[in-house]
Every structure is written in structure tokens, then in C-alpha cells.
Enzyme design. Structure first.
Site, short mmCIF file in Angstrom:
data_model
loop_
_atom_site.label_atom_id
_atom_site.label_comp_id
_atom_site.label_asym_id
_atom_site.label_seq_id
_atom_site.Cartn_x
_atom_site.Cartn_y
_atom_site.Cartn_z
CG ASN A 152 -0.40 -0.12 2.44
OD1 ASN A 152 0.85 -0.63 2.64
ND2 ASN A 152 -1.22 0.29 3.39
CD GLU A 249 4.77 -0.77 12.64
OE1 GLU A 249 3.48 -0.61 12.85
OE2 GLU A 249 5.46 -0.32 13.38
CB CYS A 283 -1.94 -0.83 8.51
SG CYS A 283 -0.99 0.53 8.60
CD GLU A 457 8.09 0.59 10.54
OE1 GLU A 457 6.93 0.95 10.08
OE2 GLU A 457 8.97 -0.01 10.07
P1 NDP Z 1 0.97 -9.55 3.32
O1 NDP Z 1 1.03 -10.04 4.86
O2 NDP Z 1 0.32 -10.37 2.48
O3 NDP Z 1 2.60 -9.50 2.74
C1 NDP Z 1 3.55 -8.43 3.51
C2 NDP Z 1 5.06 -8.92 2.79
O4 NDP Z 1 5.46 -10.17 3.38
C3 NDP Z 1 4.83 -8.98 1.31
O5 NDP Z 1 6.13 -8.64 0.86
C4 NDP Z 1 5.06 -10.50 1.34
O6 NDP Z 1 5.37 -11.16 0.20
C5 NDP Z 1 5.65 -10.91 2.38
N1 NDP Z 1 5.43 -12.29 2.96
C6 NDP Z 1 4.56 -13.28 2.89
N2 NDP Z 1 4.72 -14.22 3.29
C7 NDP Z 1 5.89 -14.23 3.88
C8 NDP Z 1 6.62 -15.37 4.53
N3 NDP Z 1 6.24 -16.55 4.70
N4 NDP Z 1 7.83 -14.76 4.89
C9 NDP Z 1 8.29 -13.74 4.62
N5 NDP Z 1 7.71 -12.80 3.91
C10 NDP Z 1 6.44 -13.25 3.53
O7 NDP Z 1 0.42 -8.27 3.44
P2 NDP Z 1 0.17 -7.18 2.05
O8 NDP Z 1 1.09 -7.11 1.21
O9 NDP Z 1 -1.30 -8.00 1.55
O10 NDP Z 1 -0.38 -6.07 2.84
C11 NDP Z 1 -1.60 -5.63 3.61
C12 NDP Z 1 -1.53 -6.10 5.23
O11 NDP Z 1 -0.37 -5.18 5.52
C13 NDP Z 1 -2.83 -5.47 5.84
O12 NDP Z 1 -2.90 -6.49 6.72
C14 NDP Z 1 -2.28 -4.31 6.37
O13 NDP Z 1 -2.97 -3.92 7.66
C15 NDP Z 1 -0.68 -4.63 6.67
N6 NDP Z 1 -0.11 -3.17 6.81
C16 NDP Z 1 0.30 -2.75 8.13
C17 NDP Z 1 0.91 -1.50 8.29
C18 NDP Z 1 1.38 -1.02 9.58
O14 NDP Z 1 2.34 -0.11 9.56
N7 NDP Z 1 1.01 -1.63 10.70
C19 NDP Z 1 1.10 -0.57 7.11
C20 NDP Z 1 0.45 -1.19 5.72
C21 NDP Z 1 -0.01 -2.43 5.75
P3 NDP Z 1 4.50 -11.25 -1.28
O15 NDP Z 1 3.61 -10.34 -1.37
O16 NDP Z 1 5.15 -11.63 -2.34
O17 NDP Z 1 3.50 -12.51 -0.78
#
Ligand code: NDP
Length: 483
Positions: A152, A249, A283, A457
Site C-alpha cells: 500500500n 507492523e 493499516c 517505527e
Molecule cells: P502480506 O502479509 O500478504 O505481505 C507482506 C509482505 O510479506 C509481502 O512482501 C509478502 O510477500 C511477504 N511475505 C508473505 N509471506 C511471507 C513469509 N512466509 N515470509 C516472509 N515474507 C512473507 O500483506 P499485504 O502485502 O497484503 O499488505 C496488507 C497488510 O499489511 C494488511 O494487513 C495491512 O494492515 C498491513 N499493513 C500494516 C501496516 C502497519 O504499519 N502496521 C502498514 C501497511 C500495511 P508477497 O507479497 O510476495 O507474498
């Protein structure tokens, strides 16, 4: 704009390709067309990135903090000077309107680089007197940090993790989400151009498996993830095998409580900013909007009127203020939640449909008469869907606001400032807002409690999570021993 990068990865100061890696197609969410083709990192690429980071970290940590800070501040200046191009790229990558990306993405990344660049030289230890003897502490880098980003806020996440890591003398290997892999490469290019030694900030692409390979590598000292709770659980568990430091996060289902005495226009603005910015893919969004009974009808009427001001269209058009969802898949997920909301008996006040236009758009959607046990009231939706509840008393609102597994953010709108501070103290959330919503200045700590995360952060607090303290005991006289 040419959206195809020179190569998929940026390692050791240069673009690197390995076409043996799985193909990643980058899709512009407005047209559905492929705008770049990249390759996921192979084990050889992962190894190359970690080797470069491991080597470069030693050199970087040997620089004075003032020198490191200067590089970060120079990078901030370059980012600001290139804000237009970076924002256009971010809009292609995410589908977020240029109207947003031009003020909230590269600019926020630049803020982080500038802030931690300024802070770097103030990261010091302390002197602890012990009679004639003393202890001094050294705040040292952790080593090689892995950053894993969500889709995002790709530029912002790359900088929010990279800036404090580098300020403390660490090196970073960053893996963006495969959905939005383009802008982190620009961050790496800019840091290198600003004078960071080759290998200090590397970007490699890939799906979850690449992230998983990074986390378990013995060369890695810290993992910082921005992602969902299920991914957070996996990453936290994998990092635990090596007792690695973590920052998590994660997601949220944050409450926004509006009392009868609140300013109606401001409260509606807060609810709009807390639900529909970035098409709801934020998020910290306040997706559970609790409106006190006396205000509820006026609130829903005014909210619906103001939502008529939404302008969808080509996100690159500066007049457009609402973009498509990041992907077809994400839109399908959100539509699934909307269907559940209807099936479980919530009242659809507006939206809920795909508009008749290209792109992965979903109308801003408002549900009323939502009850606390409905799926849309409990689960993170991550799309433009607001749930409105009503309440009678402050105690009731607070108890229901906190009745969630998440604890990322919470907001209150009221004219009664003592009540506002009481609510802020009572909220079980890492970030609270009074008469505003979703501000995230770099000066303030950001992060979650409960399942929303671990660590913070931004701000001085981030330094705690990218450095470690060493105590050095110094005896000034002779040392006695029993034998
Ligand atoms: P995901 O949890 O699907 O993915 C986050 C990242 O982790 C991606 O780069 C993903 O790769 C990677 N990943 C997935 N599986 C693994 C694994 N087993 N080991 C290591 N890395 C892995 O989140 P989204 O990208 O769908 O983002 C949305 C989510 O992020 C929402 O829940 C949102 O609330 C949260 N978010 C939190 C924020 C905060 O600051 N608290 C800010 C922004 C978003 P790949 O995409 O290639 O699967």
C-alpha cells in the site's frame, strides 16, 4: 514514463538480473495492463544481496554518524527534487491517485530520511558512575537488517525501515511486495547516488518464499515486516529460530468514536480520511465508526452527501481523488466482505458496487446498523468499506472500541477535551487521534499493540529497534580476587 526498471534487483550499487527467477508481472490497476516484467530472486540473488550487505555494513558502521546522516539528508533532497516522477511511478505501481502520491509517498519517505539523517549524530551511549569506577554504554548497530514491505505504501515503507536502519549503521536488504516492486528500486538508486557505499541498501524482488529465505539466513540480524497478521505470525516465528530482533507492523480494525458534541464536518472529514484515503488500503484506518445516537442521522446524511465528491478515473489525472484497488485479487477479497455484510444483515447506506469504468475500482462503501459480532465488524477488510455503529455512553463506546484482537490505532472526535484525553488513555492502541485521523508524522512513534504488532517505527523510538546497547565496565584501581 518508462516503468520497466533496468533490472529486477539493486545489489551492491548496481542493477542485477537473474532471469531464472519466477516472472513477476507488474500491473497498472487502472488499465489492468502489464507495465513491467521482473524476476523473483533466485537463491543466488539472495546470497549476493546478503553478502553485499554483510560486507558493506562493516564499512558503513565505521563512518562517523554525522557522515552517515549527511548521506541520508542528501537522499531526502534528491527524493524531494524528483517527487513528481517518483509519484507518477508510485501511482502506476499502486493505482493510488497522483493527488495522493504527490503529497504522501516520496514526500513521507524523504521526511524519514531527513529526520533520521538529522538524528544520526545524536545516537550516543551514556556514562554511568560507579564510585571511582564507571560503566559506559555504546549504542551499536545490529548488523544486516531485512525489510519486508506491504503493497500500500511501497516508497514510504522502504524509507521508514531503511532510514533508521542506516542511521544506526546497519545495512539493509529490502524485499518489496511483489504487487508493487518498482519504487523501492528508486529508493536504493537514490541512496547510492547520495553517497551510501555500495551494498548498504539493497532491494531484491520476490514472493513470500524470498522473504522466508531472507529471514532464516544466519547473516541476518533483524527483520522488520509490514504486512498482515497471518504473515506476521510466520515471520515472527521464523525470526525466533535465530533469536533475531523484529519489528512487526501488522493489520488493524481500528475504532473511531464520534460523540454528539463533535464538530460534524470535522468528524465526517476524519471518517473519510480514516476509511477512503488510498481506497481504504491503509493499516491504521478507523473502519469501525461509533457514532453517538444523537449525531448518527446527521452524520450519515452528511457523509453520504460528501461522498458524492468522490472523483474516480485515471489516477494519473491530478483531478482524480479516488483510485482503483491495488489488484483484482484485492477487489475480490473486499467484495467478499461486502457480500458478507449484506448477508449478515447490515444496512448498505451507499456504494458496494464496481463502477462502470476500467480499473479495479470499488465504490466507497458505508454500512450502518452494524453489530459488533458481524464479520465486517471484526475482520480487517483493507478496502473502502466503513462500518457505522451507534452507542449511548462513553463507557460503552470505549469497551466496544477495545473489543478487538487488534490495537493499531484509535480516534475520538469530541468538543470535551477531558473526555478526549480520557478516551485516549483508555484506548488499547499504539496510535491515538483526537479530533483528527490517520496523521503519521515521522516525529511521532507509529506501531501497534495486541496483534497489530511489536516495536515502533518513526521518531526516536525507532532507534531502539535498529540498535543494541553494549555496556563497558571500567575499573580504575586494582582488582581483588578470593584466591
Ligand atoms: P502480506 O502479509 O500478504 O505481505 C507482506 C509482505 O510479506 C509481502 O512482501 C509478502 O510477500 C511477504 N511475505 C508473505 N509471506 C511471507 C513469509 N512466509 N515470509 C516472509 N515474507 C512473507 O500483506 P499485504 O502485502 O497484503 O499488505 C496488507 C497488510 O499489511 C494488511 O494487513 C495491512 O494492515 C498491513 N499493513 C500494516 C501496516 C502497519 O504499519 N502496521 C502498514 C501497511 C500495511 P508477497 O507479497 O510476495 O507474498
Amino acid at each position: 514514463m518508462n516503468t520497466q526498471p533496468t533490472a529486477s534487483h539493486f545489489i551492491d550499487g548496481k542493477y542485477v538480473e537473474d532471469t531464472a527467477g519466477e516472472v513477476i508481472e507488474v500491473i497498472y490497476p487502472y488499465t489492468g495492463k502489464v507495465i513491467a516484467t521482473l524476476h523473483a530472486a533466485t537463491p543466488a540473488i539472495v546470497d549476493q544481496a546478503l553478502e553485499a550487505a554483510k560486507r558493506a555494513q562493516k564499512e558503513w558502521a565505521g563512518w562517523t554518524a554525522t557522515e552517515r546522516g549527511r548521506v541520508l539528508r542528501r537522499a531526502a533532497e534528491i527524493m524531494r527534487a524528483r517527487n513528481h516522477d517518483l509519484s507518477v511511478l508510485e501511482t502506476y505501481d499502486t493505482g493510488k491517485p497522483y493527488q495522493e502520491t504527490s503529497v504522501a509517498d516520496a514526500t513521507s519517505g524523504a521526511d524519514a530520511l531527513e529526520y533520521f539523517g538529522g538524528l544520526a549524530a545524536s545516537i550516543t551511549g551514556e556514562y554511568i558512575p560507579l564510585g571511582n569506577d564507571f560503566v559506559y554504554t555504546r549504542r551499536e548497530p545490529l548488523g544486516v537488517c531485512v525489510g519486508i514491505g506491504a503493497w500500500n505504501y511501497p516508497t514510504q515503507i522502504a524509507c521508514w525501515k531503511g532510514a533508521p536502519a542506516l542511521a544506526c549503521g546497519n545495512a539493509m536488504v529490502f524485499k518489496p511486495s511483489e504487487t508493487t516492486p518498482l519504487s523501492a528500486l528508486k529508493v536504493a538508486e537514490i541512496l547510492f547516488e547520495a553517497g551510501a557505499p555500495a551494498g548498504v541498501y539493497n532491494v531484491i524482488q520476490g514472493f513470500g518464499a524470498v522473504g522466508a529465505a531472507l529471514i532464516t539466513d544466519p547473516r541476518v540480524d533483524k527483520v522488520s515486516l509490514t504486512g498482515s497478521v497471518p504473515t506476521g505470525r510466520k515471520v515472527y516465528a521464523a525470526a525466533a529460530q535465530g533469536i533475531r530482533n523484529v519489528t512487526m507492523e501488522l493489520g488493524g480494525k481500528s475504532p473511531l468514536v464520534i460523540f454528539d458534541d463533535a464538530d460534524l464536518e470535522n468528524a465526517v472529514s476524519g471518517a473519510i480520511l480514516g476509511n477512503f484515503y488510498s481506497s481504504g488500503q491503509v493499516c491504521s484506518n478507523g473502519t469501525r465508526v461509533f457514532v453517538q445516537k444523537g449525531m448518527k442521522d446527521a452524520f450519515l446524511t452528511r457523509l453520504t452527501e460528501r461522498l458524492a465528491g468522490v472523483k474516480m478515473g485515471d489516477p494519473q489525472d491530478p483531478g482524480v481523488n479516488f483510485g482503483p484497488m491495488v489488484s483484482e485479487n484485492q477487489r475480490d477479497i473486499v467484495e467478499g466482505f461486502i457480500a458478507k455484510g449484506v448477508a449478515e444483515g447490515a444496512t448498505l447506506v451507499c456504494g458496494g458496487k464496481r463502477p462502470d469504468m476500467p480499473g479495479f475500482f470499488l465504490e466507497p462503501t458505508v454500512f450502518a446498523s452494524v453489530t459488533d459480532d458481524m464479520t465486517i465488524a471484526r475482520e480487517e477488510i483493507f478496502g473502502p468499506v466503513m462500518s457505522v455503529f451507534d452507542f449511548e455512553t462513553e463507557a460503552e463506546a470505549l469497551a466496544r472500541a477495545n473489543d478487538t484482537i487488534y490495537g493499531l490505532a484509535a480516534g475520538v472526535f469530541t468538543a470535551d477535551l477531558t473526555r478526549a484525553h480520557r478516551m485516549a488513555a483508555g484506548f488499547a492502541a499504539g496510535t491515538c487521534y483526537i479530533n483528527t485521523y490517520n496523521d503519521a508524522p515521522v516525529e511521532a512513534p507509529f506501531g501497534g499493540s495486541k496483534l497489530s504488532g511489536v516495536g515502533r517505527e518513526n521518531s526516536k523510538a525507532a532507534i531502539e529497534y535498529y540498535s543494541q546497547i553494549k555496556s563497558v565496565y571500567v575499573r580504575m584501581g586494582d582488582l581483588e580476587a578470593p584466591f
